[in-house]
Design an enzyme around this catalytic site. Sequence first.
Site, PDB file in Angstrom:
ATOM      1  CE  LYS A  94      -3.013  -0.900   4.624  1.00  0.00           C
ATOM      2  NZ  LYS A  94      -1.834  -0.038   4.345  1.00  0.00           N
ATOM      3  CD  GLU A 116     -11.078  -1.732   2.667  1.00  0.00           C
ATOM      4  OE1 GLU A 116     -11.746  -2.742   2.940  1.00  0.00           O
ATOM      5  OE2 GLU A 116     -10.181  -1.282   3.430  1.00  0.00           O
ATOM      6  CB  SER A 383       3.927   1.684   8.418  1.00  0.00           C
ATOM      7  OG  SER A 383       4.093   2.675   7.421  1.00  0.00           O
TER       8      SER A 383
END
Length: 399
Positions: A94, A116, A383
């Site tokens: 991310k 968010e 990930s």
Amino acid sequence: MPDTVSSYPDATGHFGAFGGMFVPETLMTPLQDLAIAYAEARRDPAFQIELDDLLHNYVGRPTPLYLAERWTQELGGAKIYLKREDLLHTGAHKINNALGQILLARRIGKTRIIAETGAGQHGVATATVCARFGMECVVYMGKVDMERQALNVARMRLMGAKVVAVTAGQATLKEAVNEAMRDWVATVENTHYIIGSALGSHPFPMMVRDFHRVIGVEARAQILEKEGRLPDLLVACVGGGSNAIGLFHPFLEDPSVRMMGVEAGGDGIIPERHAARFQGGKLGILQGTKTWLLANDDGQIELTHSVSAGLDYAAIGPEHAFLQSIGRVEYTYATDDEALEAFRSLATTEGILPALESSHAMAYLRKIAPTMSKDSIIIANLSGRGDKDVEQASKYLLR
Ligand SMILES: *Cc1c(COP(=O)(O)O)cnc(C)c1O
């Protein structure tokens, strides 16, 4: 219509029949301005040079492409390479997107950032880059999620972010997105909203994808160096779809490369017990974009469930909806139990604790690798790391 699969979206943000800009009137002009500013930044070599430098020295890129030798042997088929996004600063992919977007926000003169977060991973990545660039940071998070993910709440606060508890509805991710949108409508003058996945109104699905493309660009160069050829199969888990599209996109024009996205099957494909949008989902509009989502016959968004908070969302990114519709990417799902078994399998064979999200991709590997020949090659995206999931995994696996 764009002439190649990889050159979508079109000028209005559509990926075929999906995507677009379904936002309140007050956000229309700011989003169009954002798309223009992004197009300029993308053409500006100085922007890319600064991004690349930070990706290298701050975030830790390039990540290794690791041959999982013991796991390959155990599964007894295709060679398995893992793209190690779990080794990045903050522990998951991310940060690639959070960093790209904050550079863009600074370029267009914004001083305040909102985001968010569900599990807190995107909140942590956003709080991290806000600290690094000295920007005010407000993260909206469902009250239920704040209780479940107390460690990530503390991480965000320790870096100076304000975490706002959202109590509406189920008090989870969907409500947090609504609250962030409400803030943005009122503050768009000085505020940039860093959306955490390849979701939302145009230009977000495109921008988020572009900031994660580095995953696939690196993997492509690495596999060519190691094996002298392209892989036969790419595998990634799909929540909103950002880590998957980041890996897949640079290979879309290579017909020999198959691609599989793995959604969250939860307790199995029973209404409200999973988050696999391609298993009985409907075409609809949610939070700015037209895509597949889980809704009941009245069009009400259904509850979703997954053992991994990062895959537990009712809508899938519009580019995935498009790639599925033209048959370029295939989608399947792994259940909670399959993901947990894969977590155990990778941990005990390779000494790597995968995030529970990534464990869904690993679960598919356990099924498919043994059916493929020993000279075939798979690249799977790892990930994120499983440190955040140790408590939950222990509860199931150490009984
Ligand atoms: C958030 C998250 C995901 C799911 O998000 P995508 O946008 O689908 O990539 C997957 N893996 C990890 C480790 C995450 O933190």
